[in-house]
Scaffold this motif. Structure first.
Motif, PDB file in Angstrom:
ATOM      1  N   GLY A 143      -1.255   7.002   6.137  1.00  0.00           N
ATOM      2  CA  GLY A 143      -2.716   6.967   6.218  1.00  0.00           C
ATOM      3  C   GLY A 143      -3.251   5.652   6.746  1.00  0.00           C
ATOM      4  O   GLY A 143      -4.368   5.587   7.250  1.00  0.00           O
ATOM      5  N   TYR A 144      -2.456   4.602   6.626  1.00  0.00           N
ATOM      6  CA  TYR A 144      -2.890   3.258   7.011  1.00  0.00           C
ATOM      7  C   TYR A 144      -1.734   2.559   7.715  1.00  0.00           C
ATOM      8  O   TYR A 144      -1.119   1.658   7.156  1.00  0.00           O
ATOM      9  CB  TYR A 144      -3.319   2.455   5.782  1.00  0.00           C
ATOM     10  CG  TYR A 144      -4.502   3.053   5.076  1.00  0.00           C
ATOM     11  CD1 TYR A 144      -5.791   2.676   5.417  1.00  0.00           C
ATOM     12  CD2 TYR A 144      -4.330   4.013   4.087  1.00  0.00           C
ATOM     13  CE1 TYR A 144      -6.884   3.238   4.786  1.00  0.00           C
ATOM     14  CE2 TYR A 144      -5.421   4.580   3.449  1.00  0.00           C
ATOM     15  CZ  TYR A 144      -6.692   4.188   3.802  1.00  0.00           C
ATOM     16  OH  TYR A 144      -7.767   4.750   3.173  1.00  0.00           O
ATOM     17  N   ASN A 145      -1.432   2.992   8.920  1.00  0.00           N
ATOM     18  CA  ASN A 145      -0.266   2.457   9.613  1.00  0.00           C
ATOM     19  C   ASN A 145      -0.376   0.958   9.871  1.00  0.00           C
ATOM     20  O   ASN A 145       0.617   0.251   9.866  1.00  0.00           O
ATOM     21  CB  ASN A 145      -0.039   3.213  10.921  1.00  0.00           C
ATOM     22  CG  ASN A 145       1.347   3.004  11.448  1.00  0.00           C
ATOM     23  OD1 ASN A 145       2.292   2.855  10.682  1.00  0.00           O
ATOM     24  ND2 ASN A 145       1.481   2.979  12.754  1.00  0.00           N
ATOM     25  N   ASN A 146      -1.580   0.464  10.111  1.00  0.00           N
ATOM     26  CA  ASN A 146      -1.799  -0.969  10.286  1.00  0.00           C
ATOM     27  C   ASN A 146      -2.784  -1.416   9.206  1.00  0.00           C
ATOM     28  O   ASN A 146      -3.983  -1.205   9.332  1.00  0.00           O
ATOM     29  CB  ASN A 146      -2.357  -1.271  11.673  1.00  0.00           C
ATOM     30  CG  ASN A 146      -2.549  -2.761  11.898  1.00  0.00           C
ATOM     31  OD1 ASN A 146      -2.455  -3.567  10.975  1.00  0.00           O
ATOM     32  ND2 ASN A 146      -2.831  -3.127  13.133  1.00  0.00           N
ATOM     33  N   PRO A 147      -2.293  -2.051   8.150  1.00  0.00           N
ATOM     34  CA  PRO A 147      -3.155  -2.356   7.002  1.00  0.00           C
ATOM     35  C   PRO A 147      -3.930  -3.667   7.101  1.00  0.00           C
ATOM     36  O   PRO A 147      -4.422  -4.163   6.096  1.00  0.00           O
ATOM     37  CB  PRO A 147      -2.145  -2.428   5.861  1.00  0.00           C
ATOM     38  CG  PRO A 147      -0.942  -3.023   6.510  1.00  0.00           C
ATOM     39  CD  PRO A 147      -0.899  -2.385   7.885  1.00  0.00           C
TER      40      PRO A 147
ATOM     41  N   LEU B 295      -5.487   6.026  -1.051  1.00  0.00           N
ATOM     42  CA  LEU B 295      -4.785   4.756  -1.010  1.00  0.00           C
ATOM     43  C   LEU B 295      -4.621   4.169  -2.407  1.00  0.00           C
ATOM     44  O   LEU B 295      -5.545   4.166  -3.211  1.00  0.00           O
ATOM     45  CB  LEU B 295      -5.554   3.764  -0.133  1.00  0.00           C
ATOM     46  CG  LEU B 295      -4.893   2.412   0.086  1.00  0.00           C
ATOM     47  CD1 LEU B 295      -3.633   2.569   0.936  1.00  0.00           C
ATOM     48  CD2 LEU B 295      -5.867   1.459   0.760  1.00  0.00           C
TER      49      LEU B 295
ATOM     50  N   LYS C  73      -7.227  -3.768   5.346  1.00  0.00           N
ATOM     51  CA  LYS C  73      -7.065  -3.637   3.894  1.00  0.00           C
ATOM     52  C   LYS C  73      -6.577  -4.959   3.294  1.00  0.00           C
ATOM     53  O   LYS C  73      -7.032  -5.370   2.234  1.00  0.00           O
ATOM     54  CB  LYS C  73      -6.095  -2.503   3.549  1.00  0.00           C
ATOM     55  CG  LYS C  73      -6.629  -1.136   3.891  1.00  0.00           C
ATOM     56  CD  LYS C  73      -7.848  -0.829   3.052  1.00  0.00           C
ATOM     57  CE  LYS C  73      -8.435   0.514   3.377  1.00  0.00           C
ATOM     58  NZ  LYS C  73      -9.695   0.759   2.665  1.00  0.00           N
TER      59      LYS C  73
ATOM     60  N   PHE D  77       0.823  -1.199   0.000  1.00  0.00           N
ATOM     61  CA  PHE D  77       0.000   0.000   0.000  1.00  0.00           C
ATOM     62  C   PHE D  77       0.860   1.252   0.000  1.00  0.00           C
ATOM     63  O   PHE D  77       1.884   1.320   0.675  1.00  0.00           O
ATOM     64  CB  PHE D  77      -0.905  -0.002   1.234  1.00  0.00           C
ATOM     65  CG  PHE D  77      -1.726  -1.257   1.351  1.00  0.00           C
ATOM     66  CD1 PHE D  77      -2.941  -1.365   0.708  1.00  0.00           C
ATOM     67  CD2 PHE D  77      -1.259  -2.339   2.076  1.00  0.00           C
ATOM     68  CE1 PHE D  77      -3.694  -2.532   0.795  1.00  0.00           C
ATOM     69  CE2 PHE D  77      -2.000  -3.509   2.173  1.00  0.00           C
ATOM     70  CZ  PHE D  77      -3.219  -3.603   1.531  1.00  0.00           C
TER      71      PHE D  77
END
Length: 173
Positions: A161-165, A108, A168, A99
């Protein structure tokens, strides 16, 4: 993997590598690079550790400033052919996604080693392995954005924006 292979040995089966065991690997920044090394490049865990250690030493040394050539290092340190296309591994039993964020709007972007029904691949059909590694880990305080695709869109570290994906990655499964 050690526990998995210990159990496989007890069951009379041979050892497996991560890309042979997992259906999907995904990550952001360091996790994304490691997912690419283990899943897309099919490295063993010791090869991955050695390659990542060498890569991090080359990039994060005190003598390198933001303008240093080291910040533009390609993933050739870990791949025999640094111009491999990310999507060329369509037959692999292990899918990999990483990502990044589009620099222009912070939306994203998911860089995949597989076709995804609901995604336009136009931008990423020519994305190279090293570009995906740079895009997922281009933390603005350390690295310049990386440009990918025919329109040279700029991407930065997805961890902003998505430290832990995990959710996702789950959506990709």
């Amino acid at each position: 993997m050690r526990n998995i292979n210990t159990q496989r040995k007890a069951d009379g089966k041979g050892p497996v590598e991560p890309w042979q065991y997992f259906d999907l690997m995904g990550g952001i920044s360091t996790g994304g690079i490691i997912a690419i090394m283990l899943g897309r490049l099919r490295m063993t865990i010791p090869e991955c550790i050695e390659a990542y250690t060498g890569l991090s030493k080359a990039i994060f040394t005190p003598k390198h400033s933001r303008a240093s050539p080291a910040r533009g290092i390609k993933i050739s340190k870990v791949a025999d052919n640094n111009d491999q296309i990310l999507l060329q591994d369509l037959e692999s039993p292990c899918k990999v996604c990483v990502f990044a964020l589009r620099e222009s709007n912070s939306k994203l972007a998911i860089l995949r080693t597989y076709d995804y029904l609901h995604a336009s691949q136009t931008l990423f059909e020519e994305c190279k392995v090293w570009e995906a590694c740079r895009a997922t880990s281009a933390a603005p305080t350390f690295f310049d954005p990386v440009q990918i695709g025919p329109y040279k869109q700029s991407f930065i570290d997805g961890g902003l924006g998505y430290n832990n994906p995990i959710f996702k990655v789950y959506d990709e499964a």
